[in-house]
Design a protein around this motif. Sequence first.
Motif, short mmCIF file in Angstrom:
data_model
loop_
_atom_site.label_atom_id
_atom_site.label_comp_id
_atom_site.label_asym_id
_atom_site.label_seq_id
_atom_site.Cartn_x
_atom_site.Cartn_y
_atom_site.Cartn_z
N LYS A 1 0.82 -1.20 0.00
CA LYS A 1 0.00 0.00 0.00
C LYS A 1 0.86 1.25 0.00
CE LYS A 1 -3.50 2.76 0.39
NZ LYS A 1 -4.29 3.11 -0.81
N MET A 2 1.94 1.22 0.77
CA MET A 2 2.85 2.35 0.81
C MET A 2 3.49 2.59 -0.56
SD MET A 2 6.43 2.62 2.86
CE MET A 2 7.60 3.94 2.51
N LEU A 3 3.94 1.52 -1.21
CA LEU A 3 4.56 1.64 -2.53
C LEU A 3 3.55 2.15 -3.55
CD1 LEU A 3 6.65 -1.67 -2.60
CD2 LEU A 3 7.45 0.64 -2.05
N ASN A 4 2.32 1.66 -3.48
CA ASN A 4 1.28 2.12 -4.39
C ASN A 4 0.99 3.61 -4.20
OD1 ASN A 4 -1.11 1.53 -6.27
ND2 ASN A 4 -2.15 2.37 -4.47
N ASN A 5 1.01 4.07 -2.95
CA ASN A 5 0.79 5.49 -2.70
C ASN A 5 1.86 6.35 -3.34
OD1 ASN A 5 -1.40 4.75 -1.18
ND2 ASN A 5 -0.48 5.19 0.81
N HIS A 6 3.12 5.87 -3.34
CA HIS A 6 4.20 6.62 -3.96
C HIS A 6 4.04 6.68 -5.48
CE1 HIS A 6 6.99 7.63 -0.71
NE2 HIS A 6 6.70 6.47 -0.16
N SER B 1 1.14 6.21 -7.32
CA SER B 1 -0.09 6.89 -7.74
C SER B 1 -0.17 8.32 -7.24
CB SER B 1 -1.31 6.12 -7.24
OG SER B 1 -1.34 6.12 -5.81
N LYS B 2 0.69 8.70 -6.31
CA LYS B 2 0.64 10.03 -5.67
C LYS B 2 -0.67 10.24 -4.93
CE LYS B 2 4.59 11.00 -7.57
NZ LYS B 2 5.83 11.06 -6.76
N ASN B 3 -1.36 9.17 -4.65
CA ASN B 3 -2.63 9.23 -3.92
C ASN B 3 -2.43 8.54 -2.57
OD1 ASN B 3 -5.22 9.26 -2.96
ND2 ASN B 3 -6.06 7.89 -4.53
N ARG B 4 -2.46 9.31 -1.50
CA ARG B 4 -2.16 8.78 -0.17
C ARG B 4 -3.40 8.38 0.61
NH1 ARG B 4 2.69 12.62 2.32
NH2 ARG B 4 4.12 12.45 0.54
N THR B 5 -4.54 8.35 -0.02
CA THR B 5 -5.77 8.04 0.69
C THR B 5 -5.95 6.53 0.86
OG1 THR B 5 -7.10 8.02 -1.33
CG2 THR B 5 -6.87 10.13 -0.17
N ILE B 6 -6.66 6.17 1.90
CA ILE B 6 -7.03 4.78 2.14
C ILE B 6 -8.46 4.78 2.68
CG2 ILE B 6 -5.99 4.81 4.46
CD1 ILE B 6 -5.45 1.80 4.12
N PRO B 7 -9.36 3.95 2.14
CA PRO B 7 -10.76 3.94 2.61
C PRO B 7 -10.85 3.57 4.09
CG PRO B 7 -10.52 2.71 0.55
CD PRO B 7 -9.14 3.00 1.04
N TYR B 8 -11.93 3.98 4.72
CA TYR B 8 -12.17 3.67 6.13
C TYR B 8 -12.12 2.16 6.37
CZ TYR B 8 -14.89 3.04 10.44
OH TYR B 8 -15.33 2.65 11.68
N ALA B 9 -12.84 1.40 5.54
CA ALA B 9 -12.84 -0.06 5.70
C ALA B 9 -11.46 -0.63 5.44
CB ALA B 9 -13.86 -0.69 4.75
N GLY B 10 -10.73 -0.05 4.48
CA GLY B 10 -9.38 -0.50 4.19
C GLY B 10 -8.44 -0.26 5.35
N CYS B 11 -8.64 0.85 6.05
CA CYS B 11 -7.82 1.18 7.20
C CYS B 11 -8.07 0.18 8.33
CB CYS B 11 -8.13 2.60 7.67
SG CYS B 11 -6.78 3.40 8.57
N LEU B 12 -9.33 -0.15 8.57
CA LEU B 12 -9.66 -1.14 9.60
C LEU B 12 -9.08 -2.51 9.25
CD1 LEU B 12 -13.40 -0.36 10.48
CD2 LEU B 12 -11.36 0.24 11.79
#
Length: 313
Positions: free
Chosen positions: A80-85, A87-98
């Motif tokens: 997830k961290m690598l994908n954020n780098h 895509s330049k998109n640092r968001t994660i859904p609420y359910a994904g965070c849980l």
Amino acid sequence: MEGGNQSGVSEFILLGLSDEPEQQRLLFFLFLLMYLITGLGNLLIMMAIISDPHLHTPMYFFLSNLSLADICFTSTTIPKMLNNHISKNRTIPYAGCLTQVFFFILFGGIDSFLLTSMAYDRYVAICAPLHYNTIMTPKVCVLLVLVSWSWAITNSLTHTVLLTRLSFCGHNQIPHFFCDLSPFLKLACSDTYINDLMVYTVGAPTVFLPFIGILISYAHIFMAVMKISSVIGKQKVFSTCASHLTVVCLFYGTVIGVYFSPTSTHIAQQDIAATVLYTVVTPMLNPFIYSLRNKDMKGALRMLIIRKLGFTL
């Protein structure tokens, strides 16, 4: 799980490790390299243990389970961290965070209990060698692993379910590279007393009971080694123990420092650095510390590579 979030916050922002573009690129390649080494190293360990009948012993059984847990542990956060780098998109859904919180606590707990099982195996091998085969039976080994999974699932599920009862009021930035329990709780605008209480009453035993078990095992090992007259024999045992104790100190030291030290002493960057040690560095080093210094494992890996890839070492 979204039913408990009554604030309307549908996603969170993972701030990551740095805001500097050059540092982000460096961190991306560094974490990608560590993730690949972790995955490849632990996968090779598992394949070597499965393919070599000489390694079908309790110690290597626990090691193969630890390798599997380490692959899953790092896979919970790093992709997830690598994908954020990328895509330049640092968001994660609420359910994904849980979900990330659940699996992070789960595999961290399994690591904790497996390290204890390995310490117990060494204790029996050194302090009761004549009874080793009657104590460390396959049934006992499987039971220890099942207990590890059962306790870890119960602990993880407890924290995750309790998170669903919290409300989040607009502030959704997590100063971390993944959804960790502690910074996640700090974003809640509702009372987190029960959550904090469960960290110490349910979460703490997952860390401290195995840690105490390891200390007791090594106390007995130390006393047994002191009775060995051969200097070479003492050095051999101490060398094996030093490798395991290095990982134990690295893992438990950082976990206790991040989650169970007074919150007033916490500095965000120090907590993140400590978290990187036990979530990324330790799983990467485990194959080297536990296996690649072992002659039996080296031989098994050599035969595995020769059979599968046709290489000669």
